[in-house]
Design an enzyme around this catalytic site. Sequence first.
Site, PDB file in Angstrom:
ATOM      1  N   GLN A   9     -11.119 -12.137  -3.728  1.00  0.00           N
ATOM      2  CA  GLN A   9     -10.114 -11.149  -3.333  1.00  0.00           C
ATOM      3  C   GLN A   9      -8.693 -11.529  -3.744  1.00  0.00           C
ATOM      4  OE1 GLN A   9     -12.730 -10.147   0.622  1.00  0.00           O
ATOM      5  NE2 GLN A   9     -10.622  -9.477   0.665  1.00  0.00           N
ATOM      6  N   HIS A  29      -9.863  -6.750  -6.375  1.00  0.00           N
ATOM      7  CA  HIS A  29     -10.913  -7.504  -5.696  1.00  0.00           C
ATOM      8  C   HIS A  29     -12.181  -7.421  -6.549  1.00  0.00           C
ATOM      9  CE1 HIS A  29      -8.380  -7.986  -2.349  1.00  0.00           C
ATOM     10  NE2 HIS A  29      -8.915  -7.157  -1.482  1.00  0.00           N
ATOM     11  N   VAL A  73       0.840  -1.201   0.000  1.00  0.00           N
ATOM     12  CA  VAL A  73       0.000   0.000   0.000  1.00  0.00           C
ATOM     13  C   VAL A  73       0.879   1.256   0.000  1.00  0.00           C
ATOM     14  CG1 VAL A  73      -1.802   1.253   1.231  1.00  0.00           C
ATOM     15  CG2 VAL A  73      -1.824  -1.233   1.241  1.00  0.00           C
ATOM     16  N   ARG A  85     -10.368 -15.701  -0.974  1.00  0.00           N
ATOM     17  CA  ARG A  85      -9.101 -15.302  -1.622  1.00  0.00           C
ATOM     18  C   ARG A  85      -8.948 -16.097  -2.908  1.00  0.00           C
ATOM     19  NH1 ARG A  85      -6.763 -11.141   0.042  1.00  0.00           N
ATOM     20  NH2 ARG A  85      -6.345 -11.853   2.163  1.00  0.00           N
ATOM     21  N   THR A  97      10.890   0.196  10.179  1.00  0.00           N
ATOM     22  CA  THR A  97      10.957  -0.686  11.356  1.00  0.00           C
ATOM     23  C   THR A  97      12.135  -1.653  11.221  1.00  0.00           C
ATOM     24  OG1 THR A  97       9.523  -2.353  10.352  1.00  0.00           O
ATOM     25  CG2 THR A  97       8.439  -0.672  11.687  1.00  0.00           C
TER      26      THR A  97
END
Length: 376
Positions: free
Chosen positions: A170, A280, A21, A273, A46
């Site tokens: 999805q 999707h 994303v 899925r 991170t």
Amino acid sequence: MTNKGRRYGMKIGFVGWRGMVGSVLRERMHEEGDFEYLPDRIFFSTSNVGSQGPPVAGEQPLEDANSITALRKCDIIVTCQGSEWTSRTYPQLRKRGWKGIWLDTASALRMEKNSVIVLDPLNREMIKEGLKSGIKTFVGGNCTVSLMLMACHGLFKKNLVEWINSDTYQAASGAGARYMQELIKQMVSISEVSNPVADALELDRAVIERLRSPDFPTESFGVPLACSLIPWIDRAVKAGQMGQTKEEWKGFAEANKILGTKTPIPIGGICVRIGAMRCHSQALLIKLKNDIPLNEITKIIADANEWVRVVPNKEETTIDQLTPGAVSGTLTIAIGRLHKARMGSTYLRAFTVGDQLLWGAAEPIRRALRIILGTL
Ligand code: NAP
């Protein structure tokens, strides 16, 4: 940089910018010239603190996304890092008195009382009212929810929906970058054993054998997705939720929060899925409040926003335009197969396809940031 852009001398922190994303968000921000409005930006990591960030970060090394002190310097934090990080970091920041704006793609804070789920074609006023009333937490919706709402926007606007059943198809990207990579690894693994000249039965046996082999790459999904499907997404919700998964529960909870309904609209369905990469799809059965002619319904849907596109219910147009292959990488929300169901003239069937990384994830966040900055 425009003068307007300079006026926003805010520090904006980006976390999760290299994930699926986050990468699409950066791409869209480049395309729309959004970074022009954000001269003072900090990129966090991170896993790679001190290394080089994306080109838009310039010379600045990556700062530590696990340091509350570093994060506190930001006026706005835009995060695509995920719920685990949000749940760990957000309460600590607020506890340390941080009063900045938090803009998040993860689900952790979506249903909090003091958060707004952003999908501005449908709830721009809610976002603006939220800002005026001092709300400081804005979250993107679940991808299937946002895509379904964008597709059916016109029907909601006209208050025509009694309930919706949405069974989903999805894409792998909904689970993140690693899962997309694994889907392709699985396809490659299958292609290695499949001899295209073998007869169909022989081919089928070879594929099944490979899918069931202990060497088949399933570290992320846990099971094969290529040449198969997985009718379970996310964890089971607690007792009392009718056997739903969390993904299915979100269809009801988040959609009604975005719409601001006083009497919630029942929304349900089975989330599955499939082996698409980033679109999707959803098969919808919509119970309308009134019997409205199909041509009127088509117009209501088509006119609702500038991204929805009605695909005529014909074979050529459907197979050409109403597929993940056709819609992927675009902001188009395709909806087609529109027809009345056999159950009666107030039952509408539809099929919709949308890119879950664009309108399903990055685009509502990108636009919300512009709304927060007052530039959209
Ligand atoms: P993701 O691709 O797994 O990325 C999240 C973070 O994982 C990255 O920022 C990166 O953090 C780390 N990472 C570990 N391995 C990586 C790899 N191979 N490639 C890239 N990054 C890797 O997650 P996502 O799909 O972007 O989702 C982020 C959040 O948005 C989640 O909460 C998700 O539920 C939500 N969301 C996702 C979608 C969707 O379409 N995927 C839709 C709506 C909402 P470091 O750089 O710090 O290591």
